[in-house]
Motif scaffolding. Structure first.
Motif, mmCIF file in Angstrom:
data_model
loop_
_atom_site.group_PDB
_atom_site.id
_atom_site.type_symbol
_atom_site.label_atom_id
_atom_site.label_comp_id
_atom_site.label_asym_id
_atom_site.label_seq_id
_atom_site.Cartn_x
_atom_site.Cartn_y
_atom_site.Cartn_z
ATOM 1 N N ARG B 158 21.378 47.447 75.676
ATOM 2 C CA ARG B 158 20.817 48.775 75.397
ATOM 3 C C ARG B 158 20.644 49.502 76.718
ATOM 4 N N PRO B 159 21.361 50.589 76.926
ATOM 5 C CA PRO B 159 21.108 51.356 78.151
ATOM 6 C C PRO B 159 19.828 52.173 78.004
ATOM 7 N N ILE B 160 18.963 52.138 79.020
ATOM 8 C CA ILE B 160 17.823 53.043 79.061
ATOM 9 C C ILE B 160 17.961 53.861 80.340
ATOM 10 N N GLU B 161 17.036 54.756 80.620
ATOM 11 C CA GLU B 161 17.149 55.583 81.810
ATOM 12 C C GLU B 161 17.145 54.672 83.042
ATOM 13 N N GLY B 162 18.218 54.687 83.785
ATOM 14 C CA GLY B 162 18.253 53.962 85.051
ATOM 15 C C GLY B 162 18.346 52.451 84.951
ATOM 16 N N ALA B 163 18.618 51.903 83.785
ATOM 17 C CA ALA B 163 18.749 50.447 83.666
ATOM 18 C C ALA B 163 19.461 50.083 82.368
ATOM 19 N N GLN B 164 19.819 48.807 82.273
ATOM 20 C CA GLN B 164 20.408 48.272 81.042
ATOM 21 C C GLN B 164 19.588 47.077 80.633
ATOM 22 N N LEU B 165 19.234 47.017 79.370
ATOM 23 C CA LEU B 165 18.474 45.885 78.886
ATOM 24 C C LEU B 165 19.403 44.961 78.124
ATOM 25 N N SER B 166 19.210 43.669 78.313
ATOM 26 C CA SER B 166 19.890 42.697 77.485
ATOM 27 C C SER B 166 18.805 42.083 76.594
#
Ligand SMILES: Cc1cc2nc3c(=O)[nH]c(=O)nc-3n(C[C@H](O)[C@H](O)[C@H](O)COP(=O)(O)OP(=O)(O)OC[C@H]3O[C@@H](n4cnc5c(N)ncnc54)[C@H](O)[C@@H]3O)c2cc1C
Lengths: 323, 256
Positions: B158-166
């Motif tokens: 999941r892309p969020i502002e300024g990062a990607q979450l796994s």
């Protein structure tokens, strides 16, 4: 009876996100119309210290839910805690940020509370005691004025649209016990973007490039202009689909919706799907060699010329202006 | 695997949107209707899962009679069957009503994973996936660009502002799809022929037993605020134009 305006503040890594201050200021304005209180929900681990900053931007009371299980953000844990605090305190209006997290959370919370939600609003007011939230629909081709026929009335606000203004209030902390059940979702990894650039949805300045850039390496001249203006580089879908820029840079109907102070479109024709993502920008500049390009119908300032000649000159001019 | 993909029929992205004179909505006359582009990613991901793991893909759609065409498109892409929830009572429904209608149907079907678009490009609200997950009491994974299936769980990006979450989540769950997840296939000619014979169950509000009163109402629809006409920056040479543009941005627009 439900009373007051509550905001759901967003923090990451122990710092408030800019949208939280935009929410606080907007809530303050609404609450002042009816002489009501502004409260805030702040969830995370070791974040109590952030309440003072919310106070600075107009929040009277901060409900702090401090629990290691709330960090990093997991939807269901935050939704349960948020819905409970809302229920216990019965605000008339609740505002979330229309950030990735805020959108994810607000819809889940609205469903839990069996109420309605106006997403990604660009204006909110109180009229005859009821919230009226204005939001773009059909990619900004029209706007809807939304009223919520249930309590609380929930809206999420588009980042970068509402001003954050200091207006000091108490920001008094009320600690709330949040029990977090075992979660079915787990964050395995947070991979941070190391570019040091602000995300497009939060950037004050965006320099975007399209197919007219001709290739990935040519984006360097946009990076240089963006650096001078402390901005972030965006792209049209044509540039993303060509593999010149990553997906996260795409602006438009199937990309990000952005509202910077300044949007500079370089070599972008202005297809309706691109305009959908950037037409709420405050000042729009288009640089395109085709005087008939539709982007000029949205631009405050248009330059009809070769971008490869104009952009480096503009970078030099801006360097002097901001020096 | 029992896979559900929810779809909505929306105006084509090129559609001109005209607001009705009385502000009660938009003129629908000239509009070309298509499957919501984000839902196409959901249908494609559902088909990919089925191809790899076996099982069956059910399309669920709330919409007027014309939306049957969108269900048939999904069936032509390769889905197995459809449920069409159609009732004029849903004409002014909000996300809450739609999510509950979808949930009422999905509860009666075996479901391991449910796909939705991350938002529909008509009302742009992006609420249905999360509200559906709540109604089903399952986890949600919104705005997903990558998905790996591992038996009883999925792992997503999941892309969020300024990062990607796994993130890893136990099934069943709701996944809302973002561009980048996959490249939706086109319906083949044999696929279109086969789709005509695939079963689609049509149900009205009474049959599924849900309330149809919207909580969020569009009180008024208005055209977008007009932008003042722009200026073409003058100059003989690119350097002059750049200098003039810089001056205008600084002095007039106060943007730099
Ligand atoms: C369902 C759907 C969703 C879509 N979603 C999006 C979206 O989210 N975002 C998006 O951007 N698009 C989207 N599109 C695509 C959109 O329709 C256009 O195809 C796309 O925006 C075009 O990108 P462009 O302007 O970069 O390219 P083009 O339209 O090819 O324009 C390139 C421009 O560069 C100019 N140019 C070329 N060379 C120079 C030069 N040397 N100097 C100055 N100017 C030059 C040309 O005059 C031209 O105007 C979507 C389409 C569909 C069907």
């Amino acid at each position: 009876m439900a009373k007051g305006v509550m905001i759901v503040a967003e923090q990451r890594d122990g710092a408030l996100r800019k949208i939280s201050l935009e929410l606080a200021s907007t809530a303050r304005k609404l609450a002042d119309q009816t002489g009501d209180e502004v409260s805030a929900i702040l969830l995370g681990a070791g974040i109590e210290g952030l309440a003072a900053e919310l106070g600075k931007f107009g929040v009277d009371k901060v409900f702090v839910g401090d629990n290691a299980a709330l960090e990093p953000y997991v939807t269901e844990a935050h939704a349960d805690a948020t819905a409970k605090i809302i229920k216990d305190n019965d605000p008339a209006i609740v505002l979330f940020g229309a950030s990735v997290q805020g959108k994810d959370l607000s819809a889940r919370v609205a469903a839990k509370l069996a109420t309605g939600l106006a997403t990604d609003c660009t204006d909110v007011k109180v009229d005859g005691g009821k919230m009226v939230a204005t939001r773009p629909m059909y990619a900004g081709k029209c706007f809807g004025e939304i009223v919520i026929e249930a309590t609380p009335q929930i809206a999420s606000l588009r980042p970068n649209v509402f001003p954050a203004a200091e207006n000091a209030k108490a920001g008094a902390v009320t600690k709330v016990d949040v029990a977090v059940e075992a979660q079915k979702s787990k964050v395995l990894e947070v991979q941070k973007d190391t570019s040091g650039k602000v995300d497009l949805t939060e950037a004050n300045v965006i320099v975007s490039g399209g197919r007219g850039m001709k290739g990935p390496d040519e984006f360097k001249i946009l990076e240089e202009l963006a650096d001078v203006l402390k901005g972030t580089v965006g792209a049209s879908r044509a540039a993303v689909d060509a593999g010149w820029r990553p997906q996260k840079d795409q602006v438009g109907q199937t990309g990000k919706v952005v509202s910077p102070n300044l949007y500079i479109a370089c070599g972008i024709s202005g297809a309706i799907q691109h305009l959908a993502g950037m037409s709420s920008s405050k000042c729009i500049v288009a640089i395109n060699k085709d005087a008939e390009a539709p982007i000029f119908t949205k631009a405050d300032y248009g330059v009809v010329d070769d971008l490869f000649k104009v952009v480096p000159e503009l970078t030099a001019v801006c360097k002097k202006l901001v020096a | 695997m029992n896979i559900i993909a929810c779809v909505k029929q929306v105006p084509d992205t090129e559609a001109q949107i005209k607001v009705k004179a009385d502000g009660s909505g938009i003129e629908e006359g000239q509009i070309k209707w298509v499957m919501n582009p984000y839902d196409e990613f959901g249908v494609e991901e559902a088909l990919k899962l089925k191809e790899k793991n076996g099982g069956d893909v059910t399309i669920v759609c709330v919409g007027p009679a014309r939306a049957m065409e969108t269900i048939r498109t999904a069936l032509a892409m390769g889905a197995d069957k459809g449920v069409h929830i159609s009732d004029p009572a849903f004409d002014n429904a909000d996300a809450y009503v739609i999510a509950n209608a979808l949930a009422a149907v999905i509860k009666t079907l075996p479901h391991d994973i449910i796909f939705c678009g991350q938002r529909a490009i008509d009302d742009d609200a992006g609420q249905v996936g999360a509200m559906l997950a709540e109604a089903l009491n399952v986890p949600q994974l919104t705005i997903v660009t990558k998905l790996e299936y591992a038996g009883s769980s999925v792992k997503v990006i999941r892309p969020i502002e300024g990062a990607q979450l796994s993130i890893e989540t136990a099934l069943p769950c709701v996944v809302t799809c973002q561009k980048g997840l996959n490249e939706p296939r086109y319906a083949s000619l044999p696929g279109i022929m086969k789709a005509k014979k695939k079963p689609v169950d049509v149900k009205n509000a009474a049959a599924i037993g849900v309330a149809t009163d919207a909580k969020a109402k569009v009180a008024k629809t208005v055209p977008p605020p007009a932008r003042p006409p722009g200026k073409i920056v003058c100059g003989d040479e690119p350097a002059q134009k750049a200098a003039e543009l810089g001056r205008l941005l600084r002095e007039e627009a106060k943007a730099i």
